[in-house]
Scaffold this motif. Sequence first.
Motif: not given
Lengths: 537, 85
Positions: A389-400, A436-440
């Motif tokens: 349920m990802i929607t944003s880059l911020e979420e991914v950065r927080q998870i990482k 494209d942004l998330l893939a990085k």
Amino acid sequence: MEQYIGKKVFNGVAIGPIKFYSKEQGQIVRKHVDDVNAELARYEEAKAKAVEQLGELYEKAVQEVGEVHAQIFEVHSMLLEDEDYNDSISNMITTQEINAEYAVAMTGDHFAEMFANMEDEYFQARSADIKDISDRVVSILTGKGNSDDLGEEPVIVVAEDLAPSETVKMDKTKLLAFVTKLGSTNSHTAILARTMGIPALIGIEIQKEWDGKFAIVDGKEGILYVDPDETTIMEYRKLKKEEEERNQLYQTLKGKETVTRSGQKVHLYANIGNATDLAMVLMNDAEGIGLFRSEFLYLESRDYPTEEEQFQVYKRVAETMAGKKVIIRTLDIGADKQVDYFDLDQEDNPALGLRAIRICLSRPEVFKTQLRALFRASAFGNIAIMYPMITSLEEVRQIKEISSTIKKELKEAGIPIGEVEEGIMIETPAAAIISDLLAKEVDFFSIGTNDLTQYTLAIDRQNSKLEPFYNAHHEALLRLIRMVAKNAQEAGIWTGICGELGADMELTETFVEMGIAELSVSPGYILPIRKIIRELK
Amino acid sequence: MVAFHYTITDEVGIHARPAGILVQEAKKHPATITLKTAKGSADARKLLAIMSLGVKQGDEVTVEVSGENEEATAQVIEEFFKTNL
């Protein structure tokens, strides 16, 4: 022609004559014995013989159904050696001065009843095991055997109930199907039928008069036909032939690579919802697990599962898959999957509410417990983690950030961890559009087509009135998938599909052409899809 | 007496097979090993008694060991629970 509906145990069709199987034990009569010590010795001798028989059955079962399913006969030996069971029998013989047969039968009934009255289905099913061992000892004592001989012709065995030992003893080349009145789909006999691939039905009011009559067992629909008419027979003969041809073909695909004729390789993985599904994964020759739904750990628990509990489950799955990839999705509750102890608010629109990664990021302690368990288990196999349920880059950065803190903590504590790929699910249009942004940021994408469809088309799959508006192959959806795959390729990461659409055979070719590297489907679809891919240009 | 607590992680609980191995293990030790749950208690040497407790996944079991060599025995049994249950 008569028709009877039963509970399905194993798919498949069987056509042939019925053999009515009965235990020819007769009435066990209570008799007085003068020499109590001689009677005790008779019992001990019969018990020793029974243990010996169980040893032979174990060997036979190992050959036919494998070690895991043969273990039941080892357990039977252990039950026969149980102190309470033996004390009860010798007490009855000594104090009541009665025959061993009667003491064994009474003791067997007593313990069988105890299990039958337990709450849990697993323990209820053990009632049959106690009966089975007691019947065995009684048969030895009375010198009367069961009629194991199925005769010359292959038959459909119809019985009141079948004990696991009876099932294994039967000659498989003479056995077409089982139909029983008693037993549960969870019984060992049912499990054995599934493992041996024998069509079976339970819960049918059987009749002794059927003996010798012609019948059809439809294990898929759960129907027994007695005295079927010519048209029905022809119809099922055709079905059976198709089924056999299909199965043979699928069996030849086991151990083969999933690769197109031009050499494009696709990883065919399985979706599972529980560690108990592992047998199906291995039986269907999945190359890995593409979606392990970890929420069952939370749904089946009365409180937050501990790190240790989770670690044990993840470790077992990783070890069982022996180096093959196991992609575990972190907690995905909320929406249609509710857990009381999370104490979540009622929502007007749960599909768009507090669910999955949103819960994890609002309750980092729950998330961290799961991640610690996952990273610890990664030392025991090839684990990958995916976040839903990802929607944003911020979420991914927080998870990482959270995940790298945990890896650091574990390393500092000297706890070994493996190489873990971390990916995200693409199941919202937002994630697809910014792929494209998330893939990085991540190691892989896995497209969750069920949610992606519902969010893209704004259609609730639970609402049957929306059926006319629903199109599983909607161009918008296919464009999004294509875009995600392309963006992933450009960033040098791989894309998989783990939703229902992954098993849609009409789209397999399209997905391969898009460059999808992995398809994760229910175990039963693995071999049929491998067939399709191997035939693609 | 030495005791430890353990929460069952195996998805079918203390089912027949591990219960059988537990009995075999318990018989190797002279100390008395008792399993206690919310429903009652059972001697670890008795297979039917253990199964009759109907221990399921998530249930907490208290294991009491008393007698000869109790410390070491408790450690062995605790290890058994962690590996098999």
